[in-house]
Design an enzyme around this catalytic site. Structure first.
Site, PDB file in Angstrom:
ATOM      1  N   SER A   6      77.205  55.202  62.565  1.00  0.00           N
ATOM      2  CA  SER A   6      76.283  55.252  61.426  1.00  0.00           C
ATOM      3  C   SER A   6      76.611  54.123  60.460  1.00  0.00           C
ATOM      4  O   SER A   6      77.674  54.094  59.848  1.00  0.00           O
ATOM      5  CB  SER A   6      76.409  56.602  60.716  1.00  0.00           C
ATOM      6  OG  SER A   6      75.662  56.549  59.516  1.00  0.00           O
ATOM      7  N   HIS A  30      72.977  53.969  64.533  1.00  0.00           N
ATOM      8  CA  HIS A  30      72.358  55.003  63.708  1.00  0.00           C
ATOM      9  C   HIS A  30      72.146  54.424  62.304  1.00  0.00           C
ATOM     10  O   HIS A  30      73.087  53.984  61.655  1.00  0.00           O
ATOM     11  CB  HIS A  30      73.265  56.230  63.646  1.00  0.00           C
ATOM     12  CG  HIS A  30      72.682  57.378  62.903  1.00  0.00           C
ATOM     13  ND1 HIS A  30      71.860  58.323  63.493  1.00  0.00           N
ATOM     14  CD2 HIS A  30      72.786  57.739  61.593  1.00  0.00           C
ATOM     15  CE1 HIS A  30      71.497  59.216  62.589  1.00  0.00           C
ATOM     16  NE2 HIS A  30      72.041  58.888  61.426  1.00  0.00           N
ATOM     17  N   ASP A  32      70.555  55.087  58.558  1.00  0.00           N
ATOM     18  CA  ASP A  32      70.113  56.133  57.634  1.00  0.00           C
ATOM     19  C   ASP A  32      69.184  55.554  56.575  1.00  0.00           C
ATOM     20  O   ASP A  32      69.589  54.735  55.747  1.00  0.00           O
ATOM     21  CB  ASP A  32      71.331  56.770  56.965  1.00  0.00           C
ATOM     22  CG  ASP A  32      72.153  57.577  57.952  1.00  0.00           C
ATOM     23  OD1 ASP A  32      71.591  58.511  58.548  1.00  0.00           O
ATOM     24  OD2 ASP A  32      73.341  57.259  58.147  1.00  0.00           O
ATOM     25  N   MET A  34      66.965  56.444  53.390  1.00  0.00           N
ATOM     26  CA  MET A  34      66.837  57.500  52.371  1.00  0.00           C
ATOM     27  C   MET A  34      65.965  56.995  51.227  1.00  0.00           C
ATOM     28  O   MET A  34      66.037  55.827  50.863  1.00  0.00           O
ATOM     29  CB  MET A  34      68.219  57.861  51.816  1.00  0.00           C
ATOM     30  CG  MET A  34      69.243  58.209  52.873  1.00  0.00           C
ATOM     31  SD  MET A  34      70.767  58.798  52.120  1.00  0.00           S
ATOM     32  CE  MET A  34      71.870  58.812  53.543  1.00  0.00           C
ATOM     33  N   HIS A  63      67.177  57.202  61.314  1.00  0.00           N
ATOM     34  CA  HIS A  63      67.178  58.569  60.774  1.00  0.00           C
ATOM     35  C   HIS A  63      66.467  58.544  59.421  1.00  0.00           C
ATOM     36  O   HIS A  63      67.027  58.077  58.428  1.00  0.00           O
ATOM     37  CB  HIS A  63      68.646  59.029  60.647  1.00  0.00           C
ATOM     38  CG  HIS A  63      68.827  60.400  60.105  1.00  0.00           C
ATOM     39  ND1 HIS A  63      70.053  60.892  59.713  1.00  0.00           N
ATOM     40  CD2 HIS A  63      67.941  61.411  59.879  1.00  0.00           C
ATOM     41  CE1 HIS A  63      69.932  62.134  59.279  1.00  0.00           C
ATOM     42  NE2 HIS A  63      68.648  62.465  59.350  1.00  0.00           N
ATOM     43  N   MET A  65      65.377  60.047  56.239  1.00  0.00           N
ATOM     44  CA  MET A  65      65.557  61.144  55.269  1.00  0.00           C
ATOM     45  C   MET A  65      64.643  60.839  54.089  1.00  0.00           C
ATOM     46  O   MET A  65      65.081  60.457  53.007  1.00  0.00           O
ATOM     47  CB  MET A  65      67.035  61.232  54.858  1.00  0.00           C
ATOM     48  CG  MET A  65      67.906  61.824  55.957  1.00  0.00           C
ATOM     49  SD  MET A  65      69.655  61.472  55.718  1.00  0.00           S
ATOM     50  CE  MET A  65      69.717  59.863  56.490  1.00  0.00           C
ATOM     51  N   MET A 134      72.104  68.387  61.857  1.00  0.00           N
ATOM     52  CA  MET A 134      72.931  67.923  60.735  1.00  0.00           C
ATOM     53  C   MET A 134      74.118  68.867  60.552  1.00  0.00           C
ATOM     54  O   MET A 134      73.945  70.082  60.434  1.00  0.00           O
ATOM     55  CB  MET A 134      72.116  67.882  59.442  1.00  0.00           C
ATOM     56  CG  MET A 134      71.022  66.833  59.391  1.00  0.00           C
ATOM     57  SD  MET A 134      71.567  65.147  59.746  1.00  0.00           S
ATOM     58  CE  MET A 134      72.769  64.870  58.441  1.00  0.00           C
ATOM     59  N   ASP A 170      75.221  64.940  63.553  1.00  0.00           N
ATOM     60  CA  ASP A 170      75.438  63.936  62.507  1.00  0.00           C
ATOM     61  C   ASP A 170      76.124  64.553  61.297  1.00  0.00           C
ATOM     62  O   ASP A 170      75.579  65.447  60.659  1.00  0.00           O
ATOM     63  CB  ASP A 170      74.045  63.380  62.117  1.00  0.00           C
ATOM     64  CG  ASP A 170      74.102  62.258  61.102  1.00  0.00           C
ATOM     65  OD1 ASP A 170      75.201  61.780  60.778  1.00  0.00           O
ATOM     66  OD2 ASP A 170      73.009  61.856  60.638  1.00  0.00           O
TER      67      ASP A 170
HETATM   68  C1  DX5 Z   1      74.265  61.627  56.121  1.00  0.00           C
HETATM   69  C2  DX5 Z   1      73.894  60.683  57.225  1.00  0.00           C
HETATM   70  C3  DX5 Z   1      74.957  60.441  58.214  1.00  0.00           C
HETATM   71  C4  DX5 Z   1      76.232  59.853  57.645  1.00  0.00           C
HETATM   72  C5  DX5 Z   1      77.370  60.391  58.456  1.00  0.00           C
HETATM   73  O1  DX5 Z   1      73.127  62.030  55.452  1.00  0.00           O
HETATM   74  O2  DX5 Z   1      72.775  61.185  57.930  1.00  0.00           O
HETATM   75  O3  DX5 Z   1      74.476  59.621  59.281  1.00  0.00           O
HETATM   76  O4  DX5 Z   1      76.285  58.470  57.657  1.00  0.00           O
HETATM   77  O5  DX5 Z   1      78.535  59.902  57.905  1.00  0.00           O
HETATM   78  P1  DX5 Z   1      79.951  60.557  58.218  1.00  0.00           P
HETATM   79  O6  DX5 Z   1      80.210  60.347  59.675  1.00  0.00           O
HETATM   80  O7  DX5 Z   1      80.860  59.771  57.339  1.00  0.00           O
HETATM   81  O8  DX5 Z   1      79.871  62.006  57.841  1.00  0.00           O
HETATM   82 ZN    ZN Z   2      72.182  60.083  59.719  1.00  0.00          ZN
END
Ligand code: DX5
Ligand code: ZN
Length: 213
Positions: A6, A30, A32, A34, A63, A65, A134, A170
């Site tokens: 990630s 991956h 993220d 947001m 991903h 969000m 999650m 994740d």
């Molecule tokens: C959180 C993200 C994850 C995050 C995971 O909302 O979706 O992908 O980066 O990070 P770690 O592995 O540090 O929990």
């Molecule tokens: Zn994620």
């Protein structure tokens, strides 16, 4: 078991270099996305994700969000093998979002918050190629793994049956819990801190792969 580092835990000022460093052992990147509404954090969107592509070979696992995945998904340049994963709790109708993601040529992933009933995604299982479970509240990296995720993965595995759907997990995954997650039925492990916050990232990835058994 496959690994998707990630990039949220990487240095955003040198994303491509950081991604290249982990690419040899990564099956996907991956990423993220947001929006500051669906989750209380803002990251990056299509311009950065699309620019990042140059020089990288492995597919992206984007991903989302965000409140409006059906509106924003078409702005990502999709390459063969990519996944775009949206949340069932987002404001757009999941069936519409699934159509949009399919139309732009990506594989469809669906995700859900740790407290959302698994049943919320059951109506869409025949339409998706990945379920992202999650194991932390979405929004931030570096949080502690929620052990309830294990039972949810098992339950989902049973529900999926012989459908070809990949289970990804994740949040908060490291060498200490990756085996439990994989034994419960996960095939793709998303890991941020346990890779990028380590001095030797490839060694950290090897440790995860070995710990998974
Ligand atoms: C959180 C993200 C994850 C995050 C995971 O909302 O979706 O992908 O980066 O990070 P770690 O592995 O540090 O929990
Ligand atoms: Zn994620």
């Amino acid at each position: 078991m496959k690994l998707a580092p990630s990039l949220l835990a990487a240095d955003f000022g040198q994303l491509r270099q950081e991604a290249k460093e982990v690419e040899p052992l990564a099956s996907y990147f991956h990423i993220d996305v947001m929006d500051g509404h669906f989750v209380p954090n803002l990251t990056i969107g299509p311009p950065v994700v699309n620019s990042l592509r140059r020089g990288l070979q492995k597919p992206f696992d984007i991903h989302l969000m965000i409140d409006h995945p059906a509106i924003h998904a078409p702005h990502f340049d999709v390459k063969p093998g990519d996944f775009i994963t949206f949340h069932v709790e987002a404001k757009d109708d999941p069936a519409l979002t699934i159509d949009v993601i399919k139309k732009i040529g990506a594989n469809v992933g669906i995700s859900l918050r740790p407290k959302t009933s698994l049943e919320a995604i059951f109506p869409y299982l025949d339409e998706v190629a990945l379920v992202l479970v999650m194991s932390v509240e979405p929004g931030f990296g570096g949080q502690a793994f929620m052990p309830e995720a294990i039972e949810r993965i098992r339950c989902l595995r049973r529900k999926i049956g012989d459908r070809s759907i990949m289970i990804a997990v994740d949040g908060g995954i490291g060498p200490e819990n990756v085996r439990d997650v994989v034994e419960a039925g996960a095939q793709l492990i998303v890991a941020g801190s346990s890779i990028f916050k380590q001095e030797d990232r490839l060694a950290a990835m090897r440790a995860l792969l070995e710990a998974a058994g």
